[in-house]
Design a protein around this motif. Structure first.
Motif, PDB file in Angstrom:
ATOM      1  N   GLN A  40       6.188  -5.838 -15.566  1.00  0.00           N
ATOM      2  CA  GLN A  40       5.544  -6.198 -14.428  1.00  0.00           C
ATOM      3  C   GLN A  40       5.579  -7.839 -14.286  1.00  0.00           C
ATOM      4  N   TRP A  82       5.954  -1.420 -11.500  1.00  0.00           N
ATOM      5  CA  TRP A  82       5.734  -0.196 -12.355  1.00  0.00           C
ATOM      6  C   TRP A  82       6.375   1.114 -11.837  1.00  0.00           C
ATOM      7  N   ASP A  83       6.182   1.231 -10.514  1.00  0.00           N
ATOM      8  CA  ASP A  83       6.643   2.587  -9.995  1.00  0.00           C
ATOM      9  C   ASP A  83       8.235   2.778 -10.034  1.00  0.00           C
ATOM     10  N   LEU A 148      -2.278   4.539 -10.800  1.00  0.00           N
ATOM     11  CA  LEU A 148      -0.734   4.072 -10.716  1.00  0.00           C
ATOM     12  C   LEU A 148       0.107   5.268 -11.134  1.00  0.00           C
ATOM     13  N   TYR A 172      -3.817   6.997  -5.517  1.00  0.00           N
ATOM     14  CA  TYR A 172      -2.662   6.479  -6.119  1.00  0.00           C
ATOM     15  C   TYR A 172      -2.211   5.260  -5.033  1.00  0.00           C
ATOM     16  N   GLY A 176       1.016  -0.625  -6.199  1.00  0.00           N
ATOM     17  CA  GLY A 176       1.365  -0.668  -7.608  1.00  0.00           C
ATOM     18  C   GLY A 176       0.865  -1.693  -8.555  1.00  0.00           C
TER      19      GLY A 176
END
Length: 268
Positions: A40, A82-83, A148, A172, A176
């Motif tokens: 990230q 991240w996703d 997340l 959520y 992110g």
């Protein structure tokens, strides 16, 4: 004249031969194999973009130390949300992940982790300063908690929800970005967030947020470098594990941990 022509032809032939030898030498030189490492760019102090938009942080420097000691390979970083991190690994857009990824049973079924862990992390709850009704994971039941998708902290909360009637309400994040979730806690959009205290305190200090970590650590996790479950992944794991062990034994990881986190968070 005939002798001159023969001499010229010989010189041309020699030039071609030398050129051929030079080309052959270039072909024979083995270039380093490039390994793209996903991380990230918004997770300080582990992996984030600095003022020059260069990736830096603890995880970045650990990989750079590995790169110094591993011949035949060059590691390059790819800023990855991240996703989409694991999807990028599965599609070979990256060949490794160094992004504070906790070893979990579910993940180890799908991916390869280094046997040697390079960081020991805690999981804690953060709330707005002065709030006293949240101290434990049970206190989060029925409350809105930032999350997340797919990270180990969210997985912990999701697993908790399978065991209780009054679920934790997971909100959520679309961005992110952990810093934005912490701002949501500050602004009252969510009641709490669960993550690593080092990152939390780093963001609190940087953004001047009025938040605090409460209660005891929920769990302790060991972080490893992640690879795809294939031949290349096995090869990289086999090469990197001994180097991580060296970095642990010679004190390099301790030095980096102190530099970036202020403490020694190295697994035994």
């Amino acid at each position: 004249m005939k002798r001159i022509l023969i001499l010229i032809m010989a010189l041309v032939g020699l030039t071609v031969m030398m050129s051929g030898c030079s080309s052959q030498e270039t072909v024979d030189v083995t270039a380093d194999k490039i390994i793209l490492v996903g991380t990230q760019n918004d997770y300080p102090p582990f992996a984030y973009a600095d003022e020059n938009n260069e990736l830096t942080g603890y995880d970045i420097e650990v990989v750079k130390e590995i790169d110094k000691r591993l011949d035949g390979y060059t590691f390059e970083f790819v800023a990855t949300p991240w996703d989409s991190m694991f999807l990028a690994l599965e599609s070979n857009k990256i060949q490794a992940i160094a992004d504070q990824v906790a070893k979990t049973t579910e993940r180890e079924e799908r991916y390869l982790f280094t046997d040697e862990s390079y960081f020991a992390a805690e999981t804690v709850i953060v709330v707005k300063s002065g709030r006293t009704d949240i101290q434990t994971i049970e206190d989060l039941e029925g409350k809105n908690v930032g999350a997340l998708a797919g990270d180990s902290y969210t997985l912990l909360l999701e697993e908790h929800n399978t065991k209780v009637d009054n679920d934790i309400i997971l909100k959520y994040s679309e961005s992110g970005n952990p810093a934005e979730i912490l701002q949501d806690v500050q602004n009252g959009r969510v009641d709490a967030y669960v993550n690593d205290p080092i990152m939390i305190n780093e963001v609190i200090g940087k953004l001047g947020l009025d938040l605090e970590v409460v209660g005891q650590a929920l769990v302790n996790d060991d972080m490893g470098i992640v690879f795809k479950k294939d031949t290349q992944g096995e090869e990289l794991k086999g090469l990197i594990d001994p180097i991580l062990k060296q970095l642990k034994e010679d004190g390099t990881l301790v030095e980096l941990s102190k530099k970036w986190t202020g403490g020694e968070y190295i697994p035994e």
